[in-house]
Write a protein that holds these residues in place. Structure first.
Motif, PDB file in Angstrom:
ATOM      1  N   SER A  98       0.835  -1.204   0.000  1.00  0.00           N
ATOM      2  CA  SER A  98       0.000   0.000   0.000  1.00  0.00           C
ATOM      3  C   SER A  98       0.868   1.251   0.000  1.00  0.00           C
ATOM      4  O   SER A  98       1.816   1.359   0.783  1.00  0.00           O
ATOM      5  CB  SER A  98      -0.924   0.028   1.220  1.00  0.00           C
ATOM      6  N   SER A  99       0.545   2.183  -0.886  1.00  0.00           N
ATOM      7  CA  SER A  99       1.212   3.489  -0.874  1.00  0.00           C
ATOM      8  C   SER A  99       0.306   4.568  -0.276  1.00  0.00           C
ATOM      9  O   SER A  99       0.649   5.745  -0.293  1.00  0.00           O
ATOM     10  CB  SER A  99       1.639   3.891  -2.286  1.00  0.00           C
ATOM     11  N   GLU A 100      -0.857   4.157   0.226  1.00  0.00           N
ATOM     12  CA  GLU A 100      -1.722   5.094   0.942  1.00  0.00           C
ATOM     13  C   GLU A 100      -1.041   5.482   2.251  1.00  0.00           C
ATOM     14  O   GLU A 100      -0.558   4.623   2.988  1.00  0.00           O
ATOM     15  CB  GLU A 100      -3.076   4.447   1.243  1.00  0.00           C
ATOM     16  N   TYR A 139      -6.040  -6.224   8.484  1.00  0.00           N
ATOM     17  CA  TYR A 139      -5.514  -6.333   7.125  1.00  0.00           C
ATOM     18  C   TYR A 139      -4.162  -7.054   7.129  1.00  0.00           C
ATOM     19  O   TYR A 139      -3.947  -8.008   6.376  1.00  0.00           O
ATOM     20  CB  TYR A 139      -5.375  -4.938   6.529  1.00  0.00           C
ATOM     21  N   PHE A 140      -3.266  -6.609   8.000  1.00  0.00           N
ATOM     22  CA  PHE A 140      -1.942  -7.225   8.035  1.00  0.00           C
ATOM     23  C   PHE A 140      -2.004  -8.670   8.504  1.00  0.00           C
ATOM     24  O   PHE A 140      -1.279  -9.529   7.992  1.00  0.00           O
ATOM     25  CB  PHE A 140      -0.997  -6.409   8.920  1.00  0.00           C
ATOM     26  N   VAL A 141      -2.861  -8.954   9.469  1.00  0.00           N
ATOM     27  CA  VAL A 141      -2.996 -10.338   9.939  1.00  0.00           C
ATOM     28  C   VAL A 141      -3.440 -11.246   8.801  1.00  0.00           C
ATOM     29  O   VAL A 141      -2.922 -12.358   8.630  1.00  0.00           O
ATOM     30  CB  VAL A 141      -3.974 -10.409  11.132  1.00  0.00           C
ATOM     31  N   GLU A 142      -4.375 -10.771   7.996  1.00  0.00           N
ATOM     32  CA  GLU A 142      -4.850 -11.579   6.866  1.00  0.00           C
ATOM     33  C   GLU A 142      -3.721 -11.791   5.844  1.00  0.00           C
ATOM     34  O   GLU A 142      -3.557 -12.901   5.314  1.00  0.00           O
ATOM     35  CB  GLU A 142      -6.051 -10.904   6.207  1.00  0.00           C
ATOM     36  N   LEU A 143      -2.948 -10.744   5.568  1.00  0.00           N
ATOM     37  CA  LEU A 143      -1.824 -10.881   4.639  1.00  0.00           C
ATOM     38  C   LEU A 143      -0.788 -11.868   5.170  1.00  0.00           C
ATOM     39  O   LEU A 143      -0.317 -12.760   4.449  1.00  0.00           O
ATOM     40  CB  LEU A 143      -1.140  -9.532   4.412  1.00  0.00           C
ATOM     41  N   ILE A 144      -0.409 -11.682   6.427  1.00  0.00           N
ATOM     42  CA  ILE A 144       0.621 -12.527   7.025  1.00  0.00           C
ATOM     43  C   ILE A 144       0.178 -13.985   7.028  1.00  0.00           C
ATOM     44  O   ILE A 144       0.950 -14.894   6.680  1.00  0.00           O
ATOM     45  CB  ILE A 144       0.947 -12.046   8.456  1.00  0.00           C
ATOM     46  N   TYR A 179      -1.945   4.187   6.738  1.00  0.00           N
ATOM     47  CA  TYR A 179      -3.289   4.673   6.442  1.00  0.00           C
ATOM     48  C   TYR A 179      -4.248   3.811   7.250  1.00  0.00           C
ATOM     49  O   TYR A 179      -4.754   2.796   6.765  1.00  0.00           O
ATOM     50  CB  TYR A 179      -3.572   4.544   4.936  1.00  0.00           C
ATOM     51  N   PRO A 180      -4.466   4.183   8.539  1.00  0.00           N
ATOM     52  CA  PRO A 180      -5.126   3.278   9.483  1.00  0.00           C
ATOM     53  C   PRO A 180      -6.438   2.674   9.007  1.00  0.00           C
ATOM     54  O   PRO A 180      -6.763   1.528   9.362  1.00  0.00           O
ATOM     55  CB  PRO A 180      -5.340   4.170  10.711  1.00  0.00           C
ATOM     56  N   ALA A 239       4.007   0.708   9.832  1.00  0.00           N
ATOM     57  CA  ALA A 239       3.926   1.705  10.903  1.00  0.00           C
ATOM     58  C   ALA A 239       4.044   1.046  12.270  1.00  0.00           C
ATOM     59  O   ALA A 239       3.693  -0.132  12.454  1.00  0.00           O
ATOM     60  CB  ALA A 239       2.600   2.460  10.805  1.00  0.00           C
ATOM     61  N   ALA A 240       4.549   1.797  13.239  1.00  0.00           N
ATOM     62  CA  ALA A 240       4.653   1.298  14.612  1.00  0.00           C
ATOM     63  C   ALA A 240       3.283   0.850  15.110  1.00  0.00           C
ATOM     64  O   ALA A 240       2.279   1.535  14.907  1.00  0.00           O
ATOM     65  CB  ALA A 240       5.212   2.390  15.520  1.00  0.00           C
TER      66      ALA A 240
END
Length: 459
Positions: free
Chosen positions: A165-167, A223-228, A215-216, A243-244
């Motif tokens: 994502s570039s958002e 989202y990240f959990v699904e990707l991982i 971009y919260p 992001a932190a």
């Protein structure tokens, strides 16, 4: 390390009533926390996680509002909030988080870090420094190959950044993704990320690093959990450079299969940091500074630190980074550390690079990192040209990217047409300087005597 027992939060009630505009809310939270810690029968894991998250947010609100003007009373409250949150999570007893003290003081410097002023001095011969760094690297990162019949070779782990994502809502003045810039913005859905990942897998990459803007609304924990989870199920060794996150968010990503974190402070100079990060979640210096610690507590076992060379005095920044690494190693003895020193070559048109870091200085900085942490991974990206990457690989680098794209959706199979306007039409975060393919980089490494590996899990 000496673990501390926090004072009961109720001890702070009068002070909070007198000094906090949100006193009613804070006091209610304190009562819930104390009740949860006292009564095992009424306590649920979910409630404890929620209360710990609220204490964590409260702590960072204080850090951000006080912004460098903390007195001892503030520090004591911050410590108690931190230690109570740790208790609620069921963490081992530990001292409170104090990374800022560690990076600003030489009181806990290891023997190598105490030598930094000597090594950084331009009068200290560079060839002597690089020879020592090479010797340490060869000793620590050589492996037997071909059943042990050949001489040991230095191993090099190759990885690929997987931009999703570039958002981004941050206004980081030096960044190609910063919010005000009019660029092509792309946010990949899970199936698109998996498609990009499989292209990389066909090129050999078993270790892939998820990279995203902040971009919260889109780049959420879910989202990240699904990707991982999807990448992990595909057999990918997953790292994140995002992001932190909160402790709970990192823990959820660990459960999904993440193995490593790269999170660069950019600069450890707090005043400079505020100058460059003028708006957005990343403007919180302390939230970012303590993120590696939150990640380690959540169970991420390999953590990469770094600074963006060009923003501040490079010697001061690298010194602070290495002290930060020592602080983390003291708190988490089994933590695997990595260090990276990305250098600004190009930035948005209205950004002038304040500190020019020469190739010679970059070689010195990386060599010093190796001598300070003989067992750490030293990481080098395709920001740097091929010749310099080759030189640094021979000296001390143990992990490098290859055939990289810094735009979401930037990888193409050979049968697919390239973006009509070239890579820039996709909206790159920064331009790639070493444009060799992964095969070309791997072939050069093998020819140069390296043992190439495509993930840390590869035997």
């Amino acid at each position: 390390m000496t673990a501390l027992t926090p004072s009961p939060l109720l001890h702070w009630s009068d002070w909070i009533r007198a000094s906090d505009h949100h006193a009613e809310h804070r006091l209610k939270l304190i009562e819930q926390v104390e009740q949860a810690l006292l009564d095992d029968r009424q306590r649920s894991d979910e409630l404890c996680r929620q209360l710990a998250a609220q204490l964590e947010r409260w702590r960072y609100q204080i850090l951000n509002e006080q912004n460098g003007s903390l007195d001892e009373k503030d520090r004591s409250l911050l410590d108690d909030l931190d230690l109570h949150a740790n208790q609620l999570r069921g963490g081992e007893p530990r001292p409170p988080r104090r990374p800022l003290d560690a990076i600003r003081s030489d009181a806990r410097d290891s023997e190598p870090i105490a030598k930094l002023p000597t090594w950084f001095d331009a009068a200290y011969p560079l060839d002597q420094l690089t020879a020592a760094a090479k010797q340490v690297t060869d000793r620590g990162f050589s492996v037997q190959v071909s059943g042990g019949s050949e001489a040991a070779k230095r191993r090099m782990v190759l990885y690929a950044p997987l931009y999703v994502s570039s958002e981004c809502v941050n206004h980081c003045t030096y960044c190609g993704f910063r919010y005000p810039l009019k660029i092509n913005r792309t946010h990949l859905h899970v199936d698109q990320v998996l498609e990009q990942s499989r292209i990389l897998r066909r090129r050999g990459f078993g270790h892939q690093l998820i990279v995203a803007g902040d971009y919260p609304r889109h780049t959420s924990t879910e989202y990240f959990v699904e990707l991982i989870d999807g990448l992990h199920r595909d057999g990918i060794e997953v790292g994140i450079e995002i992001a932190a996150q909160s402790t709970e968010s990192y823990a959820a990503m660990v459960d999904a299969g993440v193995r490593s974190l790269a999170l660069y402070q950019e600069t450890f100079d707090e005043a400079d940091y505020q100058t460059y990060h003028i708006r957005g979640p990343k403007a919180s210096f302390h939230w970012r500074l303590e993120a590696p610690e939150r990640a380690a507590e959540a169970g991420i076992g390999r953590i990469g630190l770094g600074v963006l060379l060009g923003l501040s005095d490079p010697v001061a920044d690298v010194t602070a980074m290495l002290r930060h690494g020592q602080y983390l190693r003291d708190r988490f003895p089994n933590l695997q550390l990595a260090f990276s020193l990305p250098r600004i070559h190009e930035a948005p048109d209205d950004f002038d690079i304040p500190y020019q870091v020469t190739d010679e200085m970059l070689v010195r900085l990386y060599s010093v990192c190796r001598l300070s942490f003989p067992d750490a991974e030293l990481v080098l990206s395709t920001r740097e040209p091929a010749a310099l990457r080759g030189q640094l690989a021979q000296i001390c680098i143990t992990q490098m990217s290859a055939g990289s794209s810094t735009a979401p959706g930037g990888y193409r199979d050979q049968s697919e047409p390239e973006c009509p306007g070239g890579p820039e039409c996709l909206g790159e975060q920064f331009p790639v300087t070493d444009e060799r393919s992964a095969d070309e980089v791997a072939a050069w490494l093998i020819q140069s005597g390296f043992e190439v590996r495509w993930s840390f899990l590869q035997p």
